[in-house]
Structure formats: C-alpha cells, structure tokens
Design an enzyme around this catalytic site. Structure first.
Site, PDB file in Angstrom:
ATOM      1  N   CYS A  16       9.129  83.493  11.265  1.00  0.00           N
ATOM      2  CA  CYS A  16       8.909  82.123  12.338  1.00  0.00           C
ATOM      3  C   CYS A  16       7.684  82.866  13.387  1.00  0.00           C
ATOM      4  O   CYS A  16       6.970  82.063  14.086  1.00  0.00           O
ATOM      5  CB  CYS A  16       9.781  81.640  13.059  1.00  0.00           C
ATOM      6  N   LYS A  19       4.282  81.149  12.839  1.00  0.00           N
ATOM      7  CA  LYS A  19       3.736  79.920  13.410  1.00  0.00           C
ATOM      8  C   LYS A  19       2.654  79.844  14.244  1.00  0.00           C
ATOM      9  O   LYS A  19       2.160  81.037  14.715  1.00  0.00           O
ATOM     10  CB  LYS A  19       4.862  79.734  14.565  1.00  0.00           C
ATOM     11  N   SER A  46       8.248  64.581  21.085  1.00  0.00           N
ATOM     12  CA  SER A  46       9.157  65.418  21.863  1.00  0.00           C
ATOM     13  C   SER A  46       9.283  67.124  21.209  1.00  0.00           C
ATOM     14  O   SER A  46      10.134  67.713  21.991  1.00  0.00           O
ATOM     15  CB  SER A  46      10.539  64.751  21.692  1.00  0.00           C
ATOM     16  N   ASP A  48      10.418  68.149  18.605  1.00  0.00           N
ATOM     17  CA  ASP A  48      11.670  68.492  18.374  1.00  0.00           C
ATOM     18  C   ASP A  48      11.785  69.186  17.061  1.00  0.00           C
ATOM     19  O   ASP A  48      10.844  69.483  16.563  1.00  0.00           O
ATOM     20  CB  ASP A  48      12.694  67.185  18.183  1.00  0.00           C
ATOM     21  N   ASP A  49      13.104  69.241  16.729  1.00  0.00           N
ATOM     22  CA  ASP A  49      13.220  70.133  15.297  1.00  0.00           C
ATOM     23  C   ASP A  49      13.010  69.495  14.147  1.00  0.00           C
ATOM     24  O   ASP A  49      12.903  70.067  12.975  1.00  0.00           O
ATOM     25  CB  ASP A  49      14.743  71.098  15.399  1.00  0.00           C
ATOM     26  N   ASP A  89      17.507  73.510  11.451  1.00  0.00           N
ATOM     27  CA  ASP A  89      16.666  72.319  12.171  1.00  0.00           C
ATOM     28  C   ASP A  89      17.719  71.013  11.967  1.00  0.00           C
ATOM     29  O   ASP A  89      17.519  70.256  13.184  1.00  0.00           O
ATOM     30  CB  ASP A  89      15.343  71.944  11.638  1.00  0.00           C
ATOM     31  N   GLY A 137      12.115  71.126  -6.041  1.00  0.00           N
ATOM     32  CA  GLY A 137      11.225  71.643  -5.135  1.00  0.00           C
ATOM     33  C   GLY A 137       9.657  71.487  -5.711  1.00  0.00           C
ATOM     34  O   GLY A 137       9.412  70.910  -6.441  1.00  0.00           O
ATOM     35  N   HIS A 138       8.720  72.149  -4.979  1.00  0.00           N
ATOM     36  CA  HIS A 138       7.412  72.288  -5.556  1.00  0.00           C
ATOM     37  C   HIS A 138       6.880  73.697  -5.220  1.00  0.00           C
ATOM     38  O   HIS A 138       7.276  74.488  -4.488  1.00  0.00           O
ATOM     39  CB  HIS A 138       6.805  71.482  -4.707  1.00  0.00           C
ATOM     40  N   ASP A 225      16.801  74.893  18.422  1.00  0.00           N
ATOM     41  CA  ASP A 225      16.831  76.215  18.028  1.00  0.00           C
ATOM     42  C   ASP A 225      15.681  77.165  18.412  1.00  0.00           C
ATOM     43  O   ASP A 225      14.536  76.468  18.465  1.00  0.00           O
ATOM     44  CB  ASP A 225      17.315  76.302  16.289  1.00  0.00           C
TER      45      ASP A 225
END
Length: 352
Positions: A16, A19, A46, A48-49, A89, A137-138, A225
């Site tokens: 992370c 980020k 917000s 948010d996660d 999340d 998935g991709h 988190d």
C-alpha cells in the site's frame, strides 16, 4: 542453477506504499457531480473502504478493488498479502465477502508465467481461508508486476459501518501493530532477518474477519482499515469526516516486533514523507514527543493493517469481548478517544 527471483526489484514501490499521496488523490477525485443514485449508500464522498449499494431492506452489496506492486520477494507470499489486503475492505465495512476476481499485471518479457501462477495460488489460498472463491479475473502485460483482487460482499444495511460516523466521546481501538512499511522497505533492501520476515508475513496475511462481527454492534460508530496513508491519515479521514477531533496515546501504540531495529537502519519508505506532507498540518503533539519518531511510526504506510474502530463508551465491553474471542487480546486497550472538534484534527499525547 536459475538465479533466485526477487520480485521487489521489479517495482519502484511495494504494497500500500504504492498509493498516491492523500493530497493528490483528493484533487483527482474532486468533482461537483455525484450523480443521482439514492440506493448508493457509500460512494466517493466519505473516502471509505468500499462502495455499498442497497438491494433491498435486508441486503446491500459491498464492492471494492485493491492491487499493488510486490511488497515481498516470494511470489506465493505476495499473492497471499495482496489478497488479504483486498478482502479487508469488505470486513472494514462490517460486511461478509462472497467472491473475488483477480487483477494481474505481469512483465511477461522479464518474469516467467510460472511465477505469476505462484502469485495467483497465494491469492487463491487466502480466498479459501476467507471462505470465498477466486472466480476469475483480468490480466495485462505491464512494465511492473501488479496483483490484487476485486471483491464482492454483502452487509445488512443496519450493520454497515462507514468511516465518518465517529462521535465525541468514542474510544478508539486498533487491531494490529504499526510499522510494516519500515519492515517492508528492509525486505526490498535485503536487510530483513528471517525471524522478522515470519513476523511480518503473519501480520500481512492475517484476515481482518473480526470486522463482520464488529459490524453487528450498534455502539461501533465508525470503522476503517489502516493502510497506505498510515494511522494518522486514516484517522484524519475518520475524525474529519465525522466532525470531531481525536486524541491519540502514543505510548499505547503497538509496533511490529523488530521495527526499532530497522528504523535505526533508516529503512523508511518514501510514502511516509508523502503522507506527512499531505496531512501533517492537521496534527499536533505534546512537546516532549520527538516529531521524527512520531512521523516514522504513525505516518508509516501499512499494508493489510488493522481495523481502526470508534466505539461508544457503553459498547466498549462488548467490543473487547469480540476482540478477545477473535484472538486479539493484545489490542483490548484503546489507543485514544474522539473529542470535541478543535483547531487540529489529531492531537498526539505521550501517554494516556
């Protein structure tokens, strides 16, 4: 003999810590048009996660995606870490994960597909632990290895926990120690000892599944988190979005075992300084605290970090019981408290 592949050498960042800085992200997401979707319970507004969409009075869908570049060298471990971080999340919203699909970018000219297979197997292993399928998935051919998941879950609307519902007087709990950014940087520099790698790996792959149980407690007013913005960044979002300030007891913050050893070696991720420059002007601290020491821990970017929980005083015992039942006995002491909104969003005290 084939030379050992070190995944962290193929990426400029890891976990992370990849980020984008909070201040830059705010500019990217700034928009005057939020659209008209009354059943969208949680969107961008917000910070948010995950996004949450109401299906009916009993059920809402939780949707999230998270991916990053290698934080460790072992491909199977990288897959496990990225998957646990993605699933977190959903738990942070008080939800229950249902299924996941993979997001994989791979430098096929530099790394063999068998290594990517190990990454996917690691992701699949954590999905099994969470009781969900990795259903597809991709993939793309990319310059750097990237892996993560898009995760779908559900939550009862009454159990939904956002990050902006904290109230004055709430106690703050954190379910994991801090410091994995410094430790992960030691991995990238080839300095982390084997015994500390085992400790780091356990933290990075431990699911935050306690979030689903915490979501059922009315007195849990807010939850998120702690990931790439560090504790101070995510607490800034929580307190600022809730219209309160927060006091943090620095002496009560737990560190990953070995953190101080590697801090002395200056294995400090670049994201720490980026984090601090984004929100440091909203943080004050007691004069006897060392600012550099404070920043290196509290702004350290976490990967699959613990849940930060704002709890009403009358629900503290119930929350402690849930944490203890989920083998989180080391995190039963609050790290701080929400207070009346002041000039600064966060005030860090030396001790309680």
């Amino acid at each position: 003999m084939q030379e050992e592949i070190r995944l962290t050498q193929f990426s400029k960042g890891g976990g992370c810590g990849c980020k984008i800085a909070p201040s830059v992200l705010q500019q990217m997401l700034a928009t005057g048009d939020k659209g008209s979707f009354p059943d969208l319970l949680v969107g961008n507004e917000s910070s948010d996660d995950a996004a949450v969409y109401l299906l009916n009075e009993d059920t809402a869908v939780v949707s999230t995606t998270d991916f990053f570049m290698p934080i460790v060298d072992n491909p199977f471990d990288f897959g496990r870490i990225a998957a646990a971080n993605s699933i977190s999340d959903v738990y942070a919203m008080g939800g229950r994960p249902l299924m996941a699909i993979a997001v994989l970018g791979w430098p096929v000219a530099q790394l063999p597909p068998t290594v990517a297979q190990q990454v996917l197997e690691g992701g699949r292993a954590i999905c099994r632990e969470a009781g969900i399928p990795l259903a597809g998935g991709h993939t793309i051919d990319s310059l750097e290895p990237i892996f993560g998941l898009a995760v779908t879950g559900t939550v009862s609307p009454q159990n939904l926990k956002k990050n902006n519902g904290a109230q004055e007087g709430d106690f703050l709990f954190l379910t994991k120690p801090l410091g994995v950014g410094v430790m992960a940087t030691a991995v990238k520099r080839g300095l982390l000892k084997e015994e500390h790698y085992r400790i780091l790996l356990k933290q990075l792959t431990t699911l935050n599944s306690v979030g689903e149980a915490l979501g059922k407690i009315d007195g849990v007013h807010a939850m998120t988190d702690v990931t790439g913005f560090g504790l101070l960044g995510h607490l800034t979002e929580m307190a600022g979005g809730s219209g309160v300030s927060a006091e943090v007891n620095y002496a009560g913050i737990k560190k990953v075992e070995g953190f101080d050893d590697y801090l002395q070696l200056k294995t400090i991720p670049g994201a720490t300084a980026r984090n601090w420059s984004s929100y440091g002007n909203g943080v004050a601290f007691e004069e006897d605290l060392n600012e550099t020491e404070l920043v290196n821990l509290l702004a350290d970017p976490q990967t699959n970090g613990g849940l930060l929980i704002a709890v009403a005083e009358n629900a503290v015992d119930e929350v402690k019981a849930v944490l203890a039942k989920n083998n989180l006995q080391e995190h039963l002491t609050p790290i701080g408290r929400c207070v009346k909104k002041g000039e600064k969003t966060i005030f860090v005290k030396a001790s309680a």
